[in-house]
Design a protein around this motif. Structure first.
Motif, PDB file in Angstrom:
ATOM      1  N   GLY A 143       0.754  -1.100   0.302  1.00  0.00           N
ATOM      2  CA  GLY A 143      -0.197  -0.437  -0.121  1.00  0.00           C
ATOM      3  C   GLY A 143       1.157   1.147   0.007  1.00  0.00           C
ATOM      4  N   THR A 144       2.477   0.957   0.239  1.00  0.00           N
ATOM      5  CA  THR A 144       3.286   2.297  -0.050  1.00  0.00           C
ATOM      6  C   THR A 144       2.795   3.064   1.331  1.00  0.00           C
ATOM      7  N   SER A 145       3.646   3.896   1.186  1.00  0.00           N
ATOM      8  CA  SER A 145       4.067   4.807   3.009  1.00  0.00           C
ATOM      9  C   SER A 145       2.307   5.524   2.903  1.00  0.00           C
ATOM     10  N   HIS A 146       1.641   5.547   1.618  1.00  0.00           N
ATOM     11  CA  HIS A 146       0.411   6.598   1.446  1.00  0.00           C
ATOM     12  C   HIS A 146      -0.584   5.724   2.093  1.00  0.00           C
ATOM     13  N   HIS A 147      -1.097   4.429   2.311  1.00  0.00           N
ATOM     14  CA  HIS A 147      -1.805   3.751   3.271  1.00  0.00           C
ATOM     15  C   HIS A 147      -1.572   3.417   4.527  1.00  0.00           C
ATOM     16  N   LEU A 148      -0.327   3.424   4.334  1.00  0.00           N
ATOM     17  CA  LEU A 148       0.418   4.075   5.827  1.00  0.00           C
ATOM     18  C   LEU A 148       0.324   4.891   6.473  1.00  0.00           C
ATOM     19  N   ILE A 149       0.481   6.401   6.146  1.00  0.00           N
ATOM     20  CA  ILE A 149       0.131   6.711   7.063  1.00  0.00           C
ATOM     21  C   ILE A 149      -1.637   7.910   7.075  1.00  0.00           C
ATOM     22  N   THR A 150      -1.698   6.982   5.865  1.00  0.00           N
ATOM     23  CA  THR A 150      -3.733   6.993   5.674  1.00  0.00           C
ATOM     24  C   THR A 150      -4.131   6.636   7.489  1.00  0.00           C
ATOM     25  N   ARG A 151      -3.761   5.397   7.366  1.00  0.00           N
ATOM     26  CA  ARG A 151      -4.232   4.742   8.714  1.00  0.00           C
ATOM     27  C   ARG A 151      -4.231   5.548   9.752  1.00  0.00           C
ATOM     28  N   LEU A 152      -2.612   5.944  10.042  1.00  0.00           N
ATOM     29  CA  LEU A 152      -2.861   6.504  10.764  1.00  0.00           C
ATOM     30  C   LEU A 152      -3.375   7.119  11.291  1.00  0.00           C
ATOM     31  N   ILE A 153      -3.953   8.380  10.727  1.00  0.00           N
ATOM     32  CA  ILE A 153      -4.782   9.131  10.677  1.00  0.00           C
ATOM     33  C   ILE A 153      -6.226   9.488  11.280  1.00  0.00           C
ATOM     34  N   LYS A 154      -6.162   7.770  10.492  1.00  0.00           N
ATOM     35  CA  LYS A 154      -7.753   7.497  10.565  1.00  0.00           C
ATOM     36  C   LYS A 154      -7.736   7.369  11.958  1.00  0.00           C
ATOM     37  N   ALA A 155      -6.622   6.628  12.831  1.00  0.00           N
ATOM     38  CA  ALA A 155      -6.427   6.227  13.845  1.00  0.00           C
ATOM     39  C   ALA A 155      -7.047   7.559  14.947  1.00  0.00           C
ATOM     40  N   LEU A 156      -6.263   8.201  14.463  1.00  0.00           N
ATOM     41  CA  LEU A 156      -6.222   9.918  15.099  1.00  0.00           C
ATOM     42  C   LEU A 156      -7.253  10.324  15.345  1.00  0.00           C
ATOM     43  N   ARG A 157      -8.335  10.257  13.729  1.00  0.00           N
ATOM     44  CA  ARG A 157      -9.156  10.804  14.111  1.00  0.00           C
ATOM     45  C   ARG A 157     -10.370  10.931  14.909  1.00  0.00           C
ATOM     46  N   SER A 158      -9.913   9.206  14.085  1.00  0.00           N
ATOM     47  CA  SER A 158     -11.178   7.960  15.274  1.00  0.00           C
ATOM     48  C   SER A 158     -10.670   7.953  17.164  1.00  0.00           C
ATOM     49  N   HIS A 159      -9.775   7.746  16.803  1.00  0.00           N
ATOM     50  CA  HIS A 159      -9.284   7.892  18.841  1.00  0.00           C
ATOM     51  C   HIS A 159     -10.296   8.493  19.716  1.00  0.00           C
ATOM     52  N   LYS A 160     -10.437   8.176  21.103  1.00  0.00           N
ATOM     53  CA  LYS A 160     -11.889   8.247  21.228  1.00  0.00           C
ATOM     54  C   LYS A 160     -11.672   9.433  22.322  1.00  0.00           C
ATOM     55  N   ASN A 161     -10.695   9.756  22.386  1.00  0.00           N
ATOM     56  CA  ASN A 161     -10.274  11.700  22.883  1.00  0.00           C
ATOM     57  C   ASN A 161      -9.892  12.357  22.059  1.00  0.00           C
ATOM     58  N   ALA A 162      -9.654  11.714  20.597  1.00  0.00           N
ATOM     59  CA  ALA A 162     -10.303  13.057  19.274  1.00  0.00           C
ATOM     60  C   ALA A 162     -10.557  14.336  19.747  1.00  0.00           C
ATOM     61  N   ARG A 163     -12.167  13.704  19.835  1.00  0.00           N
ATOM     62  CA  ARG A 163     -13.469  14.794  20.079  1.00  0.00           C
ATOM     63  C   ARG A 163     -12.677  16.208  20.996  1.00  0.00           C
ATOM     64  N   GLU A 164     -12.683  15.740  21.914  1.00  0.00           N
ATOM     65  CA  GLU A 164     -12.742  16.888  22.849  1.00  0.00           C
ATOM     66  C   GLU A 164     -10.702  17.246  23.298  1.00  0.00           C
ATOM     67  N   ARG A 165     -10.231  16.811  22.965  1.00  0.00           N
ATOM     68  CA  ARG A 165      -8.398  16.541  23.266  1.00  0.00           C
ATOM     69  C   ARG A 165      -8.194  16.456  22.108  1.00  0.00           C
ATOM     70  N   LEU A 166      -8.349  16.903  20.320  1.00  0.00           N
ATOM     71  CA  LEU A 166      -7.329  17.315  19.944  1.00  0.00           C
ATOM     72  C   LEU A 166      -8.013  18.281  18.901  1.00  0.00           C
ATOM     73  N   ALA A 167      -6.726  19.033  18.487  1.00  0.00           N
ATOM     74  CA  ALA A 167      -7.107  19.981  17.772  1.00  0.00           C
ATOM     75  C   ALA A 167      -6.395  20.367  16.608  1.00  0.00           C
ATOM     76  N   LEU A 168      -6.585  19.993  14.870  1.00  0.00           N
ATOM     77  CA  LEU A 168      -6.155  20.414  13.746  1.00  0.00           C
ATOM     78  C   LEU A 168      -6.406  21.440  13.084  1.00  0.00           C
ATOM     79  N   CYS A 169      -5.371  22.004  13.273  1.00  0.00           N
ATOM     80  CA  CYS A 169      -5.451  23.750  12.358  1.00  0.00           C
ATOM     81  C   CYS A 169      -4.448  23.633  11.023  1.00  0.00           C
ATOM     82  N   PHE A 170      -5.612  23.421  10.811  1.00  0.00           N
ATOM     83  CA  PHE A 170      -4.692  23.419   8.983  1.00  0.00           C
ATOM     84  C   PHE A 170      -4.514  24.674   8.015  1.00  0.00           C
ATOM     85  N   ASN A 171      -3.341  24.968   7.929  1.00  0.00           N
ATOM     86  CA  ASN A 171      -3.010  26.190   6.721  1.00  0.00           C
ATOM     87  C   ASN A 171      -2.414  27.420   7.735  1.00  0.00           C
TER      88      ASN A 171
END
Length: 533
Positions: A143-171
């Motif tokens: 799946g190359t590194s693209h699949h690897l980072i996609t899976r990690l990002i998915k795990a980050l966004r869906s983490h049980k603490n993400a809603r209250e404890r994660l801020a993703l600040c793009f740009n």
């Protein structure tokens, strides 16, 4: 009024090192903010485009292939290839740690996210003048590194603490690191559009990569090895967002930067057929059965063959007349051997299409050969040497090639095929052919001037950038150190920003597959250090 944030940990950069750091911190219940200068589509950084090879030691894949390996052997190979200089303390400590933790903290950790690797372990960077990998260690991610980072990002966004404890600040481009009474307490910068922002945090992690996307800084710090001149043309294989801005911010608060002139570049760069930024380059995997000649059409001696020492190839190209070289081959060789590094150039692997991948391996990458020969401005084709040289001279008019000279070089090389005439390139190819992982990507009994193998292909190649080997000096807790080797309170660095550990854990050369691995391992050590306090 500046936009304000507050969190436990502010992470500068949303690449793989930043994502893994955030994942581990969320596990510990920390409030995390990731400040990524690019838009959401670039979340994942260079890992989105990388090939995805990973360096593991005594892995299950190696054991299944009966490859005997251990940490002591791997560290000896690493030190030999790195050629560490006296006084490089933290880079050596980090190198040993990465080797020892490669499989448990790399392989086994990533398996938990569903990442798998191809069953055949590849053998790269075997060494030329310095010993490299004494056994195969390059594990190609399915799946190359693209699949690897996609899976990690998915795990980050869906983490049980993400809603209250994660801020993703793009740009959000970090311009400074804030410090008071010798303690870091946050960051500040600019939101796309001009609005200012600031963030108060208990800890700041620099995870924003190196300088590989900024040609001005590359030229300023150029010193891959003493005595190697700066080429006139350098292509950018790294996104321009990797401009070292975060490193400058760390330096301004006292962090020690080292080895910035050490880069992991590649020797076979071509201009991207569909460039996304200025001087956008693609790194080819140099065809081993091609004839590598200089800008004047004379064979480079001793012969240049990939798979042994990438730094040596880069040095040779940098020292060559006019700063560019040519590889001469034909279509039949290209179908078997021509390849390009990165997820986008390996779609069957990236998209995990097993049948398409198998067909490409068996039948050749006809789509890639057709795309590059049709659309890349650095590749010319012709039925005869005369016509080929005419097109080469049109592309590079300042370095005229004589038709007879090039024809004779090719003919002499062709004569060494299965005739008993000694040739170092044939010897190296035969050596590679003994290993199954290389055998399937080597053309068999093919002369370049064979009319049945045509048309002839000439590829004009320049150095193309990829990674910075130097960066912020860190201890094994990823704490940024000052000029006296004292930790700067609350400031950490991971991944490429830290020179992949300690400000340069690879020395002057990398065994390959070690970059993604180092990002993952430094991120884990950083999160552990912050959590434990």
């Amino acid at each position: 009024m500046a936009k304000a944030y507050q969190c436990d940990v502010a992470i500068i950069g949303g690449g793989i090192a930043g994502v893994v750091t955030a994942l581990q911190l969320l596990d510990a219940g920390k409030r995390v903010a990731i400040f990524e200068r690019e838009g959401e589509s670039r979340f994942g950084g260079s890992a989105l485009e990388a090939f995805g090879g990973m360096f593991f030691v005594d892995s299950p894949e190696q054991r299944r292939m009966k490859i005997a390996d251990n940490a002591e052997k791997a560290f000896d190979d690493w030190k030999s290839f790195a050629e560490f200089q006296p006084g490089e303390v933290w880079p050596v400590i980090w190198a040993k740690h990465i080797v020892e933790r490669a499989t448990p903290d790399g392989h086994d950790y990533l398996r938990k996210f569903g990442i798998r690797w191809m069953p055949v372990v590849m053998w790269v960077e075997r060494g030329q003048t310095a010993r490299g990998n004494s056994v195969p260690r390059f594990h190609l991610t399915w799946g190359t590194s693209h699949h690897l980072i996609t899976r990690l990002i998915k795990a980050l966004r869906s983490h049980k603490n993400a809603r209250e404890r994660l801020a993703l600040c793009f740009n959000h481009r970090v311009e400074r690191i804030d410090i008071h009474n010798a303690k870091v307490y946050g960051v500040g910068g600019i939101v796309m559009g001009g609005e200012e922002f600031k963030c108060i945090a208990d800890a700041v992690v620099v995870a924003a990569g190196g300088i590989g996307g900024d040609l001005a800084k590359i030229r300023k710090h150029w010193s891959p090895v003493e005595g190697i001149k700066l080429p006139g043309t350098i292509l950018l294989g790294t996104h321009p967002g990797s401009d070292g801005r975060a490193l400058d911010a760390a330096k301004s608060v006292g962090a020690k930067l080292t080895n910035l002139g050490r880069m992991w570049n590649y020797a076979a760069g071509i201009r991207h057929p569909r460039p996304q930024w200025a001087d956008h380059g693609v790194s080819l995997v140099p065809p081993k059965s091609a004839l590598w000649v200089d800008a004047n059409g004379r064979r480079l001696m001793p012969p240049m063959v990939s798979g042994f020492d990438t730094l040596d190839l880069v040095q040779r190209v940098a020292a060559a007349p006019h700063g560019h070289t040519w590889q001469i081959l034909n279509k039949r060789i290209a179908l078997t051997e021509l390849a390009a590094s990165g997820a986008d150039w390996n779609p069957a692997l990236r998209d995990r299409r097993i049948i398409r991948f198998a067909l490409d391996m068996l039948m050749g990458n006809s789509w890639l050969v057709n795309d590059l020969t049709t659309n890349c401005p650095d590749i010319v084709t012709a039925e005869t040497t005369t016509d080929l040289v005419a097109k080469m001279n049109t592309l590079k008019p300042k370095s005229k090639i004589d038709t007879q000279t090039l024809h004779d070089e090719i003919a002499r090389f062709d004569l060494t095929l299965n005739t008993g005439i000694a040739d170092e390139q044939r010897k190296q190819i035969d050596h590679l052919r003994n290993y199954r992982g290389d055998r399937m990507r080597l053309a068999k009994d093919q002369r370049i001037l064979d009319p049945k193998g045509g048309p002839l292909i000439a590829i004009c190649e320049h150095i193309v950038t990829r990674k910075s080997l130097g960066g912020i000096v860190t201890d094994l807790r990823c704490r940024a150190l000052d000029g006296s080797d004292r930790p700067i309170p609350n400031l950490y660095a991971v991944g490429e920003a830290a020179g992949f550990g300690g400000g340069g854990s690879h020395g002057i050369r990398a065994l390959e597959g070690t970059f993604l691995l180092s990002c993952v391992i430094t991120a884990q050590r950083c999160a552990e250090a912050i959590t434990k306090g």
